[in-house]
Design an enzyme around this catalytic site. Structure first.
Site, short mmCIF file in Angstrom:
data_model
loop_
_atom_site.label_atom_id
_atom_site.label_comp_id
_atom_site.label_asym_id
_atom_site.label_seq_id
_atom_site.Cartn_x
_atom_site.Cartn_y
_atom_site.Cartn_z
N ARG A 1 62.70 43.48 115.12
CA ARG A 1 62.99 44.87 115.53
C ARG A 1 64.36 44.97 116.20
O ARG A 1 65.09 45.95 116.00
CB ARG A 1 61.90 45.36 116.48
CG ARG A 1 60.61 45.68 115.74
CD ARG A 1 59.42 45.66 116.66
NE ARG A 1 59.47 46.71 117.65
CZ ARG A 1 58.82 46.65 118.82
NH1 ARG A 1 58.10 45.61 119.12
NH2 ARG A 1 58.90 47.66 119.66
N ARG B 1 50.43 46.07 121.33
CA ARG B 1 50.86 46.54 120.01
C ARG B 1 51.05 45.37 119.07
O ARG B 1 51.56 44.33 119.48
CB ARG B 1 52.16 47.35 120.15
CG ARG B 1 51.89 48.84 120.30
CD ARG B 1 53.10 49.64 120.64
NE ARG B 1 54.27 49.40 119.79
CZ ARG B 1 55.41 50.08 119.88
NH1 ARG B 1 55.51 51.06 120.77
NH2 ARG B 1 56.41 49.81 119.09
N ARG C 1 54.29 44.48 127.56
CA ARG C 1 53.77 45.85 127.43
C ARG C 1 52.28 45.85 127.03
O ARG C 1 51.85 45.06 126.21
CB ARG C 1 54.56 46.62 126.39
CG ARG C 1 53.92 48.00 126.08
CD ARG C 1 54.81 48.91 125.31
NE ARG C 1 55.28 48.31 124.08
CZ ARG C 1 56.26 48.83 123.34
NH1 ARG C 1 56.86 49.95 123.73
NH2 ARG C 1 56.65 48.24 122.23
N LYS D 1 62.10 54.60 126.16
CA LYS D 1 62.14 55.95 125.57
C LYS D 1 60.77 56.64 125.70
O LYS D 1 60.68 57.78 126.10
CB LYS D 1 62.55 55.89 124.08
CG LYS D 1 63.84 55.14 123.82
CD LYS D 1 64.18 55.09 122.33
CE LYS D 1 63.18 54.34 121.48
NZ LYS D 1 63.12 52.87 121.73
N ARG E 1 66.63 57.05 113.34
CA ARG E 1 67.10 55.69 113.58
C ARG E 1 67.79 55.07 112.38
O ARG E 1 67.98 53.85 112.34
CB ARG E 1 66.02 54.80 114.15
CG ARG E 1 64.79 54.65 113.37
CD ARG E 1 63.63 54.50 114.30
NE ARG E 1 63.20 53.20 114.67
CZ ARG E 1 62.31 53.00 115.63
NH1 ARG E 1 61.85 54.02 116.34
NH2 ARG E 1 61.89 51.83 115.90
P1 AP5 Z 1 58.51 51.88 126.34
O1 AP5 Z 1 58.69 53.14 127.09
O2 AP5 Z 1 57.25 51.68 125.59
O3 AP5 Z 1 59.80 51.59 125.41
P2 AP5 Z 1 60.29 52.30 124.08
O4 AP5 Z 1 61.76 52.50 124.21
O5 AP5 Z 1 59.44 53.47 123.76
O6 AP5 Z 1 60.08 51.09 123.07
P3 AP5 Z 1 59.30 51.04 121.66
O7 AP5 Z 1 58.95 49.59 121.44
O8 AP5 Z 1 58.19 52.02 121.61
O9 AP5 Z 1 60.42 51.43 120.72
P4 AP5 Z 1 60.49 51.21 119.23
O10 AP5 Z 1 61.61 52.08 118.90
O11 AP5 Z 1 60.61 49.80 118.78
O12 AP5 Z 1 59.01 51.57 118.71
P5 AP5 Z 1 58.45 52.85 117.99
O13 AP5 Z 1 57.09 53.04 118.44
O14 AP5 Z 1 59.42 53.95 118.04
O15 AP5 Z 1 58.69 50.68 127.40
C1 AP5 Z 1 58.54 49.33 127.02
C2 AP5 Z 1 57.90 48.53 128.17
O16 AP5 Z 1 58.80 48.48 129.26
C3 AP5 Z 1 56.60 49.13 128.72
O17 AP5 Z 1 55.71 48.10 129.04
C4 AP5 Z 1 57.06 49.88 129.98
O18 AP5 Z 1 56.03 49.93 130.96
C5 AP5 Z 1 58.24 49.05 130.43
N1 AP5 Z 1 59.30 49.86 131.04
C6 AP5 Z 1 59.75 51.07 130.62
N2 AP5 Z 1 60.76 51.49 131.38
C7 AP5 Z 1 60.97 50.52 132.31
C8 AP5 Z 1 61.89 50.38 133.39
N3 AP5 Z 1 62.82 51.32 133.67
N4 AP5 Z 1 61.84 49.26 134.14
C9 AP5 Z 1 60.92 48.29 133.86
N5 AP5 Z 1 60.01 48.36 132.87
C10 AP5 Z 1 60.04 49.47 132.09
O19 AP5 Z 1 58.43 52.33 116.46
C11 AP5 Z 1 57.52 51.35 116.04
C12 AP5 Z 1 57.70 51.09 114.56
O20 AP5 Z 1 57.38 52.28 113.80
C13 AP5 Z 1 59.12 50.72 114.10
O21 AP5 Z 1 59.39 49.33 114.23
C14 AP5 Z 1 59.10 51.16 112.63
O22 AP5 Z 1 58.39 50.24 111.82
C15 AP5 Z 1 58.28 52.45 112.70
N6 AP5 Z 1 59.13 53.63 112.96
C16 AP5 Z 1 59.07 54.47 114.04
N7 AP5 Z 1 60.01 55.44 113.94
C17 AP5 Z 1 60.68 55.20 112.78
C18 AP5 Z 1 61.77 55.84 112.13
N8 AP5 Z 1 62.37 56.91 112.68
N9 AP5 Z 1 62.19 55.32 110.96
C19 AP5 Z 1 61.62 54.25 110.38
N10 AP5 Z 1 60.57 53.61 110.94
C20 AP5 Z 1 60.11 54.07 112.14
MG MG Z 2 58.05 53.93 122.26
#
Ligand code: AP5
Ligand code: MG
Length: 227
Positions: A185, A174, A141, A28, A103
């Site tokens: 997660r 991270r 990552r 994403k 989410r």
């Molecule tokens: P990446 O693009 O970083 O993936 P992502 O979908 O953004 O994954 P996240 O881990 O960021 O999602 P998340 O929802 O757990 O974390 P968030 O920061 O939102 O890609 C991942 C890896 O794959 C990278 O190394 C990339 O290079 C590689 N890659 C990408 N595309 C690829 C492809 N097509 N092929 C091969 N490799 C690829 O949330 C973190 C924390 O914050 C949560 O756990 C929670 O505690 C809190 N939080 C955030 N939002 C909320 C909310 N709305 N409500 C409550 N808590 C929240």
């Molecule tokens: Mg992300």
């Protein structure tokens, strides 16, 4: 890279109010950054906002860090307040991509309530990736400590190990990309976020993308879907 964006596609994307929905590691953030750069759409990532609060040691950041490191969700009221404030800033006036929000069902309902009429959601895109692939993506990552660029040890390596190609700063892992937090997660995603698929399917705005393919193929399909 694919063909250049047509002016029609660009015009549509400039009005996008999109949600990128999917499990951790689905890509994403990678895709939202690329679309935002290509089409001047604001990228609103709740994870990035929270990590900035943690780095700045604000009260919100200190409160959120314990939840994040354990792989749990930060409470809805905190997140909803943060998104409401962010979406009112001038750069998010015309078009945005919400990455990582909503989410939970209460977050989706709060978003529906705060958007009305002309400002309703234009796209909800579900990034589908098998769980076995997600674990490999998350454990490999690395993120730039300064500009936030997203890399991967194998899938998207930097030219020099540990150094960002974009700005030359140090790459970090991270704190929630450790095995215990990754497992939590994924579990939280299945129980609290996956029900949103039915919520948006019922409202006929859900589109699904096979996000297990290469980043370039996913990007091309995303541009088509967002027209
Ligand atoms: P990446 O693009 O970083 O993936 P992502 O979908 O953004 O994954 P996240 O881990 O960021 O999602 P998340 O929802 O757990 O974390 P968030 O920061 O939102 O890609 C991942 C890896 O794959 C990278 O190394 C990339 O290079 C590689 N890659 C990408 N595309 C690829 C492809 N097509 N092929 C091969 N490799 C690829 O949330 C973190 C924390 O914050 C949560 O756990 C929670 O505690 C809190 N939080 C955030 N939002 C909320 C909310 N709305 N409500 C409550 N808590 C929240
Ligand atoms: Mg992300």
């Amino acid at each position: 890279m694919g063909p250049p964006l047509s002016s029609m596609a660009m015009a549509v994307m400039l009005r996008s109010r999109a949600v990128f929905l999917g499990p951790p590691g689905a890509g994403k953030g990678t895709q939202a950054k690329k679309v935002a750069e290509t089409a001047a759409v604001a990228h609103l990532s709740t994870g990035d906002m929270l990590r900035q609060e943690v780095a700045a040691k604000t009260q919100l950041g200190l409160q959120a860090k314990t939840f994040m490191d354990a792989g749990k969700l930060v409470p809805d009221d905190v997140i909803i307040g943060m998104v409401r404030a962010r979406i009112r800033l001038p750069d998010a006036k015309d078009a945005w991509i919400l990455d990582g929000f909503p989410r939970t069902l209460p977050q989706a309902e709060a978003l529906d309530k705060s958007l009305s009429g002309a400002a309703a959601l234009s796209h909800v895109i579900y990034f589908a990736v098998p769980e076995a692939v997600l674990v490999g993506r998350l454990s490999g990552r690395r993120t730039c400590s300064k500009c936030g660029a997203i890399w991967h040890l194998e899938n998207r390596p930097t030219k020099k190990a540990g150094v960002c190609d974009q700005c030359g700063s140090e790459l970090v892992q991270r704190s929630d990309d450790r095995p215990e937090a990754i497992g939590k997660r994924l579990e939280v995603y299945r129980s609290q976020t996956a029900p949103l698929l039915a919520y948006y399917r019922d409202r006929r705005v859900l589109r699904e993308i096979d996000a297990s393919r290469s980043p370039d193929l996913v990007f091309q399909e995303l541009l088509k879907l967002m027209q």
